[in-house]
Design an enzyme around this catalytic site. Structure first.
Site, PDB file in Angstrom:
ATOM      1  N   THR A  23      22.871  48.597  29.969  1.00 44.90           N
ATOM      2  CA  THR A  23      22.218  49.227  29.770  1.00 44.90           C
ATOM      3  C   THR A  23      23.194  50.408  28.826  1.00 44.90           C
ATOM      4  OG1 THR A  23      22.074  50.298  32.394  1.00 44.90           O
ATOM      5  CG2 THR A  23      22.006  51.859  30.706  1.00 44.90           C
ATOM      6  N   LEU A  66      28.046  54.540  31.521  1.00 43.95           N
ATOM      7  CA  LEU A  66      26.498  53.447  31.924  1.00 43.95           C
ATOM      8  C   LEU A  66      27.076  52.360  32.358  1.00 43.95           C
ATOM      9  CD1 LEU A  66      25.263  54.279  27.563  1.00 43.95           C
ATOM     10  CD2 LEU A  66      24.547  55.464  30.680  1.00 43.95           C
ATOM     11  N   ASP A  67      25.883  51.315  32.948  1.00 44.27           N
ATOM     12  CA  ASP A  67      26.696  50.017  32.692  1.00 44.27           C
ATOM     13  C   ASP A  67      26.544  49.157  32.026  1.00 44.27           C
ATOM     14  OD1 ASP A  67      26.446  50.686  35.707  1.00 44.27           O
ATOM     15  OD2 ASP A  67      24.321  50.002  35.801  1.00 44.27           O
ATOM     16  N   ARG A  68      27.030  48.232  32.033  1.00 43.09           N
ATOM     17  CA  ARG A  68      27.310  47.028  30.742  1.00 43.09           C
ATOM     18  C   ARG A  68      26.265  46.718  30.194  1.00 43.09           C
ATOM     19  NH1 ARG A  68      27.595  41.685  30.207  1.00 43.09           N
ATOM     20  NH2 ARG A  68      26.726  40.407  31.807  1.00 43.09           N
TER      21      ARG A  68
END
Length: 303
Positions: free
Chosen positions: A134, A130-132
């Site tokens: 998210t 997951l993105d930072r």
């Protein structure tokens, strides 16, 4: 770790094990790092000829932790764990893996957990990232063979993830729909992406499950995995995610990250041969937006 199979064809051991997702590199580890192969209780090599019904047992050697990944103590919210897999509920503000600008990451935290539990396999195998900024469900394999088995599911798109997003826009947003628009790198940035004909195909499905004035709570499924896909697609149709200043999201609701949360993750457990379905509640910051917008808590079936 020991695994046992029953041969269903006449072939060499290595051919049969390849069909069980044991790669050539994993066979090399078994041969040179303390593992072993047995057929009907007798030690054999990878070119031994199997008969139908032979019982093949494989010992896979333990994995030593990577030295260049620093173990950092940090609490984990564990959603699921067994001998093969670990799933956590990722908080906002932490990248999945280290980089030149991120050193305090989920991978560092998981390594500390594996080492502190004195597990035999201590390498970190990330299956889904997951993105930072998210939040939500992330899945890890606890040994290389488990990782290989789930890699096949990733390739065949049988690992299913669903996301909640809070979006806002003046254009009409139907109750459900599909966004099919190719995504390419932004020519003026190494970070951002854009919808452009030169990009790779991208497909996002959505369903609106809550309308709170201008704000909508959307349940999303990705059919492709392009960088920033959800953020780019919803910005493209005029409904950027709240807090997502990179793609035109509104910052006035008090949420200062893209309002995106992975709430559902499902995969087929290749060792227990059953479907695993995991879920995660909507985060406090996203729920707070809804509470303050409509003056009441979000229904349980939408969290």
């Amino acid at each position: 770790m020991r695994f046992t199979f029953t041969a269903d064809r006449i072939c060499q051991v290595k051919t049969f094990l390849k069909a069980q997702d044991i790669s050539r590199s994993l066979l090399a580890k078994i041969k040179f790092r303390g593992g072993g192969i047995w057929v009907n209780g007798q030690a054999q090599n990878a070119i031994y000829q199997l008969s139908i019904g032979d019982v093949v047992t494989v010992d896979i050697p333990d994995e030593v932790a990577f030295e260049n990944l620093v173990a950092i103590e940090h609490p984990l919210t564990i959603v699921y764990e067994d001998d093969h897999f670990l799933a956590i509920d990722k908080p906002v503000g932490y990248a999945s893996i280290p980089s030149a600008i991120h050193s305090n990451t989920i991978a560092n935290f998981v390594k500390y957990y594996l080492v502190s539990q004195n597990y035999p396999n201590q390498q970190v195998h990330i299956v889904t990232r997951l993105d930072r900024d998210t939040s939500g469900l992330m899945l890890f394999a606890k040994h290389g063979y488990a990782h290989a088995r789930l890699d096949k599911q990733l390739q065949s798109k049988t690992i299913q993830k669903r996301y909640y997003a809070l979006v806002e826009g003046e254009a009409e947003l139907p109750d459900e729909g599909d966004i099919l628009a190719p995504i390419a790198r932004d020519e003026e940035s190494i970070i951002t992406r854009r919808v452009h004909d030169s990009g790779k195909p991208a497909h996002t499905s959505f369903q609106v499950i809550g309308r709170y004035g201008a704000v909508k709570l959307v349940d999303i499924q990705l059919h492709t995995g392009r960088t920033h896909q959800i953020r780019v697609h919803f910005s493209h149709i005029g409904h950027p995610l709240l807090g997502d200043d990179l793609y035109g999201g509104n910052l006035s609701y008090g949420i200062h990250r893209q309002a995106l949360h992975c709430h559902s993750l499902s995969f087929f457990h290749p060792f227990e041969e059953k479907q695993i379905n995991l879920s995660s509640n909507l985060t406090d910051d996203m729920e707070k937006v809804i509470i303050e917008t409509v003056g009441k808590r979000i229904p349980t079936d939408q969290r």
